[in-house]
Design a protein around this motif. Sequence first.
Motif, PDB file in Angstrom:
ATOM      1  N   ARG A   1      -1.637  -2.788  -2.322  1.00  0.00           N
ATOM      2  CA  ARG A   1      -2.094  -3.000  -0.954  1.00  0.00           C
ATOM      3  C   ARG A   1      -2.376  -4.477  -0.692  1.00  0.00           C
ATOM      4  O   ARG A   1      -2.435  -4.906   0.457  1.00  0.00           O
TER       5      ARG A   1
ATOM      6  N   GLY B   1       0.787  -1.217   0.000  1.00  0.00           N
ATOM      7  CA  GLY B   1       0.000   0.000   0.000  1.00  0.00           C
ATOM      8  C   GLY B   1       0.821   1.269   0.000  1.00  0.00           C
ATOM      9  O   GLY B   1       0.269   2.365  -0.122  1.00  0.00           O
TER      10      GLY B   1
ATOM     11  N   ALA C   1      -4.200   3.860   3.487  1.00  0.00           N
ATOM     12  CA  ALA C   1      -3.463   2.697   3.976  1.00  0.00           C
ATOM     13  C   ALA C   1      -2.658   3.063   5.220  1.00  0.00           C
ATOM     14  O   ALA C   1      -2.610   2.305   6.201  1.00  0.00           O
TER      15      ALA C   1
ATOM     16  N   GLN D   1      -4.877   6.682  -1.879  1.00  0.00           N
ATOM     17  CA  GLN D   1      -4.872   5.291  -1.425  1.00  0.00           C
ATOM     18  C   GLN D   1      -3.777   5.046  -0.391  1.00  0.00           C
ATOM     19  O   GLN D   1      -3.959   4.273   0.562  1.00  0.00           O
ATOM     20  N   THR D   2      -2.648   5.723  -0.559  1.00  0.00           N
ATOM     21  CA  THR D   2      -1.553   5.557   0.393  1.00  0.00           C
ATOM     22  C   THR D   2      -1.889   6.205   1.728  1.00  0.00           C
ATOM     23  O   THR D   2      -1.584   5.653   2.796  1.00  0.00           O
TER      24      THR D   2
END
Length: 337
Positions: free
Chosen positions: A110, A104, A243, A239-240
Amino acid sequence: MILLHWLGLIAAAIAGLIVSVLAAGALVTLIVTLRVAARFPPQGPYVEVNGGRLATIEAGPKDSPKGIIVLLHGASANAADPMEGVGRRLAGEGFRVIAFDRPGFGWSDRLGGRDMAVPAAQGNAIAQALDRMKTGPVILLGHSWSGALATAIALDHPEVVAGLVLVAPVAMPFPSMGAVPWYYRVALKPPVTWLLGRTLATPVGLSYLERAGRAAFRPQDLPEDYLDRSRSALVLRPQTMIANLHDLIGLPAALAAQAPRYGTITAPTVIVSGDADAAVPASRQAEPLARAIPGARLVLLPGIGHMVPYVATEALVDAVERLAEGIAAPGRETVAP
């Protein structure tokens, strides 16, 4: 009636303002994401694992007689962070060095979604990658959050671990998020997290990036080139960021589950921490962890903060060298500092 009319106009204006702010945030997020990806592309080979692939950065000789060091980065970071801090220095000493983007982060998938938020799950992926790379047992160097990851791998996959170097590690249990403000709990609701992650989180994160770096380095100064060398802006992608948030939230429960097993770790271990680390105080983490892992050697660095790989590079390299020598010639590594 007039009052209701005015209240309706005010509500409509507020709603319009919120929509405008979110739309502007979404546009900024898209622009930042594209620019970050273009500026910091993948550097090393990918490794296929179940559910996707993990990205790496490699340095040093492929067939090193000194062994392989695997670097595992902390929260809000990626493989370039430990590689630029200590990895290239270790490569210069003759080690083969492999830094992983954790699932991720950086350019790694991920893999298992939110199930990948715990160290044990990420450890399974790293162990599988090392098996497919045919590295044999390696020395794991885990910084900060990855103190938990490195110990999880040593517990669940001892066959891939020749030794552990735990740097300013987070590995001992600490209080959960139960006492956080109500607005944090609201932000962690999946629909809200999804919305904020794609609108406001990236612009806010961008404005705080340098400030966060300075806080991590205290009491030492933030190196002028750190943000570029460590490719820190990669964490700003939606998205990071999500995560990273899930990893931080899930860590207390994960540590409560794995910490009672630390007495079973058999890998030679050295723990390196600064005694001025305000982010992860050694008295709460490094020192009790050294007592929990049989035979662990603790190196406390006077006046050093959290970013040991950058501000105490030589001391860390020395600790790795001593550990590697002890593994190559059993009995040479002692518990004395």
